[in-house]
Design an enzyme around this catalytic site. Structure first.
Site, short mmCIF file in Angstrom:
data_model
loop_
_atom_site.label_atom_id
_atom_site.label_comp_id
_atom_site.label_asym_id
_atom_site.label_seq_id
_atom_site.Cartn_x
_atom_site.Cartn_y
_atom_site.Cartn_z
N TYR A 1 61.90 72.58 44.58
CA TYR A 1 61.60 73.17 45.89
C TYR A 1 60.85 74.47 45.71
CZ TYR A 1 61.86 74.66 50.67
OH TYR A 1 61.50 75.05 51.93
N PHE B 1 32.63 74.78 63.13
CA PHE B 1 33.22 73.53 62.68
C PHE B 1 34.40 73.25 63.61
CE2 PHE B 1 35.99 70.66 60.43
CZ PHE B 1 35.09 69.61 60.30
N THR B 2 34.64 71.98 63.88
CA THR B 2 35.60 71.58 64.93
C THR B 2 36.97 72.24 64.79
OG1 THR B 2 36.06 69.65 63.56
CG2 THR B 2 34.45 69.37 65.34
N ASP C 1 34.36 79.49 54.10
CA ASP C 1 34.91 78.14 54.17
C ASP C 1 34.41 77.45 52.91
OD1 ASP C 1 35.47 75.47 54.46
OD2 ASP C 1 35.15 75.45 56.61
N LYS D 1 37.86 67.61 49.89
CA LYS D 1 36.42 67.33 49.71
C LYS D 1 36.03 67.64 48.25
CE LYS D 1 36.74 67.83 54.38
NZ LYS D 1 38.01 68.10 55.07
N ARG E 1 28.73 63.06 65.27
CA ARG E 1 28.71 64.52 65.17
C ARG E 1 27.71 65.03 66.20
NH1 ARG E 1 33.09 66.54 62.11
NH2 ARG E 1 33.76 65.65 64.07
N PHE F 1 37.07 64.12 69.73
CA PHE F 1 36.37 63.06 68.99
C PHE F 1 37.33 62.16 68.22
CE2 PHE F 1 36.86 65.15 64.90
CZ PHE F 1 37.02 66.48 65.26
N1 PM9 Z 1 36.27 68.04 57.60
C1 PM9 Z 1 35.21 65.96 57.79
O1 PM9 Z 1 35.28 64.74 57.92
C2 PM9 Z 1 37.72 66.12 58.21
C3 PM9 Z 1 37.80 65.50 59.55
S1 PM9 Z 1 36.78 66.09 60.85
C4 PM9 Z 1 37.72 67.39 61.51
O2 PM9 Z 1 34.13 66.55 57.58
C5 PM9 Z 1 35.15 72.07 56.92
C6 PM9 Z 1 33.76 72.49 56.61
C7 PM9 Z 1 35.48 70.74 57.02
C8 PM9 Z 1 36.83 70.35 57.34
C9 PM9 Z 1 37.18 69.01 57.54
C10 PM9 Z 1 37.79 71.39 57.51
C11 PM9 Z 1 39.21 71.07 57.83
C12 PM9 Z 1 37.40 72.69 57.40
N2 PM9 Z 1 36.10 73.01 57.10
O3 PM9 Z 1 40.43 68.27 57.34
O4 PM9 Z 1 42.04 70.10 57.68
O5 PM9 Z 1 34.53 69.82 56.82
O6 PM9 Z 1 41.50 69.41 55.39
O7 PM9 Z 1 39.84 70.58 56.71
C13 PM9 Z 1 36.42 66.77 57.86
P1 PM9 Z 1 41.02 69.52 56.80
#
Ligand code: PM9
Length: 462
Positions: free
Chosen positions: A76, A128-129, A219, A262, A386, A453
């Site tokens: 833990y 970014f979303t 980011d 990623k 997008r 989306f």
């Molecule tokens: N990106 C993508 O498919 C995941 C789903 S769409 C919301 O591109 C950036 C530049 C991203 C990103 C996620 C996140 C969030 C932050 N910054 O999905 O929470 O491309 O791990 O990261 C998606 P998490």
């Protein structure tokens, strides 16, 4: 990067485990798409033939990462894998303090709650979303300060992710530097088409922000891909390693949010990395409320080990050349076929320009959502909208945002698909392009409150 012994961008690995794919009949695809409300996020993965929805958490891990999974210390508190991760982040990204999170938005949530106060402004090189939503939920207002070229799919500027200093300065003059908790810089810029920011721009923006006492938060989700573009496009970096370029990029910022799903070649994981002790202390306090103890942040020990090893693999020159080489291969084939795509070709995906692809559809008929649905119907290829759906609504006026970019993203998971899959994907786009004039738009029949989306539903217009 020695290119001589190898043909093109050929992958620097061989495959030793496979996952079968199946293709549904056209009738079955039609049923699946209707059931999913014409939203590719709502399709079952089993009903998809080639899945280019996202590069997020869809990577194939290496044997070295899988071996690391077996060394997961599932304590833990104080797992050895946490310390391995902490060491890897310090060595490759250069930040002093680490808070693991379950994924990128976990880090965005913590940072936004700590630094953003109601009535403040967060400038960034395009929204970014999830990032913008967390900024807004904390009471901040996002302000786009990316260069104009980023909003033009045909513009060939090699660094369309750059911050426009004039736009930033205008904001600072208007609201005052004390109303700006930080500048958010993404590398690469996802919504602009995977476009990089240059080192020169990062340096210049850093100098300006320093003079005004404004923090910079990176980011870092695809920062290694950005480092690759700096290496091949920016003067003076051709002979510098990706690892060194990455460290230099990070050195111009004070903190980073990271989706390890990623660049870092894992299926789950993220972190917040910081240099300021007091902000770190706050984040460590909050992570135990929202994610998990500060030495696991919602992850298993094995997940942290896989991510620590992914950090090392991500900066391998051969890996990155093959990763971006594959995306460029698809992009160049589409350009040759006369298909409108965002240029230059991005790091993680090829983005189709739905406004040019379907010029007869108005933006309120959701051209990119429509095109993504048609690609699935054609061959079971899954992509992501997008455009206007992703952009959401203006929280003041309640109207849709109408982004200049109305795109469909063909996103490549790392180390997953072969050149033959790439060819099928290109053929699919070509086939839809042939019949584009007959394609009708969509109307939205269900709209969730946040990040619409993901779950919105649509029906064809008559
Ligand atoms: N990106 C993508 O498919 C995941 C789903 S769409 C919301 O591109 C950036 C530049 C991203 C990103 C996620 C996140 C969030 C932050 N910054 O999905 O929470 O491309 O791990 O990261 C998606 P998490």
């Amino acid at each position: 990067m020695d290119q001589s012994p190898r043909r093109s961008w050929a992958e620097p690995f061989k495959i030793k485990m496979v996952e079968p794919l199946k293709m549904l009949t056209q009738e079955e695809r039609k049923r699946a798409l209707t059931g999913a409300g014409y939203n590719t996020f709502l399709l079952r993965s089993e009903d998809v033939y080639i899945d280019l929805l996202t590069d997020s958490g869809t990577n194939a891990m290496s044997d070295w990462q899988w071996a690391g999974m077996m060394l997961g210390d599932e304590a833990y508190a104080g797992s050895r894998n946490y310390y391995n991760l902490e060491e890897a982040v310090a060595r490759y990204y250069g930040y002093k303090y680490l808070v693991p999170t379950h994924q990128g938005r976990g880090a965005e949530h913590l940072l936004s709650r700590i630094l953003i106060k109601p009535g403040t402004y967060v400038p960034g090189n395009m929204y970014f979303t999830t990032t913008r939503l967390h900024q807004e939920l904390a009471g901040g207002t996002f302000v786009d300060v990316i260069v104009d070229e980023a909003h033009d799919p045909a513009n060939l500027n090699p660094f369309k992710g750059n911050v426009d200093l004039n736009k930033l300065e205008t904001l600072v003059k208007k609201v005052g530097a004390d109303k700006i908790p930080y500048l958010s810089v993404a590398a690469t810029v996802n919504m602009a088409g995977g476009q990089p920011i240059s080192m020169a721009n990062l340096k210049e923006v850093r100098k300006y922000c320093r003079s005004k006492g404004i923090r910079m938060v990176l980011d870092a989700t695809r920062a290694v891909e950005n480092a690759y573009f700096i290496k091949v496009r920016e003067k003076g970096y051709a002979n510098v390693s990706l690892a060194k370029i990455l460290r230099e990029m990070c050195s111009y910022t004070d903190a980073a949010t990271m989706s390890g799903k990623k660049d870092l070649l894992v299926n789950i994981g993220g972190f917040l990395a910081l240099n300021e002790k007091d902000v770190f202390e706050e984040a460590r306090n909050m992570v135990v409320v929202y994610e998990g103890l500060h030495t696991y942040g919602g992850l298993a020990g094995r997940d942290m080990e896989a991510m620590a090893r992914g950090i090392v693999e991500a900066v391998s020159e051969d890996h990155m050349r093959a990763r971006i080489g594959q995306v460029e291969y698809v992009g160049e084939k589409l350009i040759k076929a006369g298909i409108p795509i965002v240029r230059p070709i991005g790091g993680h995906a090829v983005f189709l320009d739905a406004k040019v692809f379907l010029p007869h559809l108005k933006q309120v008929s959701f051209p990119a959502q429509t095109l993504a649905a048609e690609l699935y119907l054609e061959s079971g290829l899954r992509s992501m909208e997008r455009g206007i759906v992703s952009a959401g609504r203006n929280k003041e006026t309640g109207d849709h945002y109408y982004p200049k970019l109305e795109l469909v993203r063909l996103t490549f998971p790392r180390r997953v698909y072969t050149q033959a899959h790439c060819d099928v994907s290109v053929e699919t786009v070509e086939a839809v392009y042939q019949r584009r004039s007959k394609i009708k738009g969509l109307k939205m029949v269900y709209e969730p409150k946040y990040l619409r989306f993901f779950q919105a539903r649509f029906e064809p217009t008559r």
